[in-house]
Design an enzyme around this catalytic site. Structure first.
Site, PDB file in Angstrom:
ATOM      1  N   GLU B  56       0.827  -1.203   0.000  1.00  0.00           N
ATOM      2  CA  GLU B  56       0.000   0.000   0.000  1.00  0.00           C
ATOM      3  C   GLU B  56       0.869   1.263   0.000  1.00  0.00           C
ATOM      4  O   GLU B  56       0.614   2.212  -0.740  1.00  0.00           O
ATOM      5  CB  GLU B  56      -0.914   0.039   1.240  1.00  0.00           C
ATOM      6  CG  GLU B  56      -1.969  -1.062   1.291  1.00  0.00           C
ATOM      7  CD  GLU B  56      -1.503  -2.307   2.026  1.00  0.00           C
ATOM      8  OE1 GLU B  56      -0.290  -2.620   1.994  1.00  0.00           O
ATOM      9  OE2 GLU B  56      -2.347  -2.997   2.630  1.00  0.00           O
ATOM     10  N   CYS B  86      -2.701  -4.230   7.096  1.00  0.00           N
ATOM     11  CA  CYS B  86      -2.253  -4.357   8.487  1.00  0.00           C
ATOM     12  C   CYS B  86      -2.738  -3.130   9.271  1.00  0.00           C
ATOM     13  O   CYS B  86      -3.285  -2.190   8.698  1.00  0.00           O
ATOM     14  CB  CYS B  86      -0.730  -4.473   8.555  1.00  0.00           C
ATOM     15  SG  CYS B  86       0.117  -2.899   8.375  1.00  0.00           S
ATOM     16  N   CYS B  89      -1.274   0.139   7.832  1.00  0.00           N
ATOM     17  CA  CYS B  89      -1.875   0.542   6.562  1.00  0.00           C
ATOM     18  C   CYS B  89      -3.349   0.918   6.746  1.00  0.00           C
ATOM     19  O   CYS B  89      -3.843   1.828   6.078  1.00  0.00           O
ATOM     20  CB  CYS B  89      -1.723  -0.563   5.527  1.00  0.00           C
ATOM     21  SG  CYS B  89       0.006  -0.836   5.076  1.00  0.00           S
TER      22      CYS B  89
END
Lengths: 328, 177
Positions: B56, B86, B89
């Site tokens: 990302e 995660c 992110c």
């Protein structure tokens, strides 16, 4: 903690929780009957791992000597009627008279919890030596100096029109400063250029260039001398000593074992970035109530399912940072 | 049925495969604006010596450094990522005010949009709006890529584990709902 520290430990929920109880069946027993009763309990009564921290027998001293009380099992695991029937089946109904008692539900992690919770019913306690939070005067002095530098960085940021958050990463083994950074969201027009991510990026570039330099050297040495690998390692270890300024070391991996000092509590993104980077310890000044990930909104540093935990201290030089106060 | 989301996720899987081929944790992603891919990325944590270089972040930085878009663009973007974002992110995406997220498989260890935390919709986080996040697009393929990676040895780990006894499992349990 006997020491008065200029910062506060940010404890996990497990460390800071107060007494919660669970109901269990207990019965007073005569000392000479405890043996067969324990055998009966171990063989026929439901066993639960959750009560591993609770002692089986409680001894209460009084004027006439003492009373022994034995813990049978949790109320949750069997109904009172079934338990009575079970006791009767084993012809123990004359010596086992169950009643309900409360014991603490969770194992104690801190000594304060242990001292408080054991009053209810005796419990086991193994103090984790790694929890010991002691700092030497010299360490505290260094810690305050590092935070002073982080504050200077945040002032520098403010003068440049940035959000005034500064941070500094150091290797506590040799007190080498690895990176100094501040928030650059405004100048980069990148909403994720927070001080901590900038700092981690700097340290990563440094580690990568050290690695490349090192592998180039090995390659050159191998070409020049065509020596077997063990000799190369020797020469290589010499190169570590003069690279000390770059903090080169064989064991460097991400930010493992490093300390970070930041004026404001890291947001959730930065807190998790510190988990991914295997940070050693974090010191911050001002708490971040709207997005803080190390104490305020979440406690990412102690969360059970995350694979790396670290110690966090807050409130360091907070009075100086409060003047710059912003939410981020 | 092959939907538009499957089409983009297939493309994200190609980026995950590229990560795998370069000894990186196989996660890939792309950002779509008005049915056009404007940026893509894959994990580069080993290459960069940086544990935060997730797919990302690679894609976000690519989009912002292109000079074509300002950060407001993400409010109109859909993210397709092979693995649930995660915790880091998840909050990065919230700060960017992402419009919608679709992912392949859940991330039981680090996932911030349902597995470990619900960062995408936690109402106490008032600075940025919540965003919708849905998983299960090419989930099996995303899981198999990860499993293939984890039976391989990682020489970058501080203490590399010997994994010669590990066997690649192919059974996949149904998605939790």
């Amino acid at each position: 903690m006997d020491q008065t520290l200029p910062f506060k430990y940010v404890s996990s929920d497990e460390e800071s929780r107060s007494l919660e109880t669970v109901d269990v069946y207990v019965s007073d027993v005569k000392p000479e009957e405890t043996g067969p009763i324990i055998k009966f309990i171990k063989k026929y009564c439901p066993r639960e791992g959750i009560l591993d921290h609770v002692k089986r027998i409680k001894k209460t001293s009084h004027d006439k000597g003492f009373t022994l009380t034995v813990l049978i099992c949790s109320v949750e695991s069997i109904t009172f009627t079934d338990l009575i029937a079970l006791i009767k089946n084993h012809n123990l109904n004359s010596i086992l008279k169950p009643r309900i008692q409360q014991v603490c539900k969770y194992p104690a992690i801190t000594r304060t919890q242990f001292d408080e919770w054991r009053k209810l019913w005796p419990i086991n306690f193994i103090e984790d030596p790694k929890r010991e939070l002691k700092f030497t005067l010299k360490e505290i002095e260094n810690i305050e100096q590092y935070m002073e530098r982080a504050i200077k960085l945040s002032i520098q940021a403010k003068l440049k029109g940035e959000i005034p958050i500064g941070c500094i990463m150091i290797d506590p083994k040799n007190n080498v400063i690895l990176s100094e950074s501040f928030d650059t969201r405004n100048s980069t027009k990148h909403p994720l250029s927070h001080a901590i991510l900038n700092c981690i990026n700097n340290v990563a570039s440094l580690e990568k260039s050290n690695y490349l330099e090192k592998s180039n050297k090995i390659e050159i040495i191998q070409k020049q001398k065509k020596q077997p690998v063990d000799v190369v390692i020797n020469i290589n270890s010499e190169s570590f000593s003069y690279q000390q300024n770059n903090n080169e070391s064989k064991t460097t991996y991400l930010c493992k074992g490093f300390d970070i000092f930041i004026t404001h509590e890291p947001c959730i993104m930065c807190s998790m970035a510190l988990v991914h980077s295997r940070i050693g310890r974090v010191f911050y000044g001002h708490s971040n109530k709207v997005s803080g990930g190390l104490g305020s909104c979440y406690k990412i540093h102690t969360h059970n399912s995350l694979n790396h935990h670290f110690k966090v201290f807050k409130g360091l030089l907070q009075h100086k940072i409060d003047d710059l106060s912003i939410d981020c | 049925m092959e939907t538009i989301h499957h089409k983009y996720m297939r493309e994200a899987l190609n980026h995950a495969q590229e990560a795998y081929d370069n000894q990186e944790i196989p996660v890939g992603c792309l950002f779509v604006l008005d049915d056009k891919i404007i940026g893509s990325g894959r994990n580069r944590t080993n290459e960069t010596f940086n544990g935060t270089r997730h797919a990302e972040f690679e894609a976000i930085d690519q989009i912002l450094s292109s000079g074509e878009y300002t950060s407001e663009v993400f409010q109109r973007c859909i993210l397709y990522v092979t693995v649930e974002p995660c915790v880091m992110c998840s909050y990065a995406l919230r700060q960017l005010r992402i419009k919608h997220v679709y992912y392949g498989c859940a991330n039981e260890r680090f996932g911030g949009t349902g597995s470990v935390f619900d960062i995408h919709q936690d109402p106490q986080l008032t600075l940025h709006p919540a965003y919708p996040c849905e998983g299960g697009y090419y989930r099996d393929e995303s899981i198999m890529l990860l499993r293939k990676f984890y039976v391989r040895e990682n020489e970058k780990a501080p203490v590399p584990k010997r994994k010669h006894k590990r066997v690649l499992k192919t059974e996949i349990t149904p998605m939790k709902k």
